[in-house]
Design a protein around this motif. Structure first.
Motif, PDB file in Angstrom:
ATOM      1  N   THR A   1      23.222 -28.775   7.978  1.00  0.00           N
ATOM      2  CA  THR A   1      22.037 -27.941   8.164  1.00  0.00           C
ATOM      3  C   THR A   1      21.438 -27.639   6.798  1.00  0.00           C
ATOM      4  O   THR A   1      22.145 -27.552   5.803  1.00  0.00           O
ATOM      5  N   ILE A   2      20.140 -27.478   6.771  1.00  0.00           N
ATOM      6  CA  ILE A   2      19.445 -27.181   5.522  1.00  0.00           C
ATOM      7  C   ILE A   2      19.007 -25.729   5.544  1.00  0.00           C
ATOM      8  O   ILE A   2      18.334 -25.277   6.470  1.00  0.00           O
TER       9      ILE A   2
ATOM     10  N   PRO B   1       6.748 -18.250   7.188  1.00  0.00           N
ATOM     11  CA  PRO B   1       6.836 -18.283   8.644  1.00  0.00           C
ATOM     12  C   PRO B   1       8.081 -17.596   9.208  1.00  0.00           C
ATOM     13  O   PRO B   1       8.157 -17.367  10.413  1.00  0.00           O
ATOM     14  N   CYS B   2       9.022 -17.254   8.351  1.00  0.00           N
ATOM     15  CA  CYS B   2      10.298 -16.693   8.823  1.00  0.00           C
ATOM     16  C   CYS B   2      10.506 -15.230   8.436  1.00  0.00           C
ATOM     17  O   CYS B   2      11.605 -14.701   8.602  1.00  0.00           O
TER      18      CYS B   2
ATOM     19  N   LEU C   1      13.783  -9.984   1.714  1.00  0.00           N
ATOM     20  CA  LEU C   1      14.278  -9.023   2.697  1.00  0.00           C
ATOM     21  C   LEU C   1      15.380  -9.627   3.550  1.00  0.00           C
ATOM     22  O   LEU C   1      16.383  -8.994   3.830  1.00  0.00           O
ATOM     23  N   ASN C   2      15.199 -10.876   3.950  1.00  0.00           N
ATOM     24  CA  ASN C   2      16.127 -11.527   4.856  1.00  0.00           C
ATOM     25  C   ASN C   2      16.401 -12.948   4.349  1.00  0.00           C
ATOM     26  O   ASN C   2      15.895 -13.925   4.910  1.00  0.00           O
ATOM     27  N   PRO C   3      17.204 -13.103   3.292  1.00  0.00           N
ATOM     28  CA  PRO C   3      17.398 -14.426   2.694  1.00  0.00           C
ATOM     29  C   PRO C   3      18.070 -15.441   3.613  1.00  0.00           C
ATOM     30  O   PRO C   3      17.878 -16.642   3.452  1.00  0.00           O
TER      31      PRO C   3
ATOM     32  N   ILE D   1      14.180 -21.135   5.534  1.00  0.00           N
ATOM     33  CA  ILE D   1      14.378 -22.530   5.936  1.00  0.00           C
ATOM     34  C   ILE D   1      14.018 -23.495   4.807  1.00  0.00           C
ATOM     35  O   ILE D   1      14.104 -24.707   4.977  1.00  0.00           O
ATOM     36  N   GLY D   2      13.583 -22.984   3.671  1.00  0.00           N
ATOM     37  CA  GLY D   2      13.272 -23.825   2.520  1.00  0.00           C
ATOM     38  C   GLY D   2      11.957 -24.564   2.623  1.00  0.00           C
ATOM     39  O   GLY D   2      11.790 -25.608   2.007  1.00  0.00           O
ATOM     40  N   CYS D   3      10.998 -24.040   3.354  1.00  0.00           N
ATOM     41  CA  CYS D   3       9.726 -24.736   3.549  1.00  0.00           C
ATOM     42  C   CYS D   3       8.839 -24.689   2.303  1.00  0.00           C
ATOM     43  O   CYS D   3       7.934 -25.500   2.166  1.00  0.00           O
TER      44      CYS D   3
END
Length: 76
Positions: A3-4, A26-27, A48-50, A54-56
Motif C-alpha cells: 500500500t502507498i 482531498p483527505c 491534522l491527520n497524517p 494518500i501522497g497525491c
C-alpha cells in the motif's frame, strides 16, 4: 500487496497561511494552526491527520511558496 501512504513535510517558517493547501487536500489532512503563529506572524499549516494522507501532492502543487514536500511511502 503493498500500500502507498503519503507523508507531508511542511516548512512552517515559510508558510504564510494562505489556506490553499487545506482546500486542495482531498483527505482533510491539513489545517491552519488556530492559535500559534510562526516567526513572521502567520498562522501556519500543520498536518491534522497524517495517517489519512494518500501522497497525491495536491497540497504541494498549489502552495505558492513551495513550503510543502510530499513523500510517498510504500508499506508491505
Amino acid at each position: 500487496m503493498a500500500t502507498i501512504k503519503g507523508a507531508v513535510d511542511i516548512d512552517v517558517e515559510r508558510c504564510k497561511g494562505c489556506d490553499l493547501c487545506v482546500i486542495a487536500c482531498p483527505c482533510d489532512v491539513l489545517q491552519l494552526q488556530p492559535k500559534e503563529v510562526n516567526d513572521r506572524g502567520y498562522h501556519y499549516v500543520n498536518d491534522l491527520n497524517p495517517d489519512a494522507c494518500i501522497g497525491c501532492a495536491a497540497c504541494a502543487t498549489v502552495c505558492p511558496d513551495g513550503c510543502i514536500t510530499v513523500y510517498r511511502l510504500v508499506e508491505k
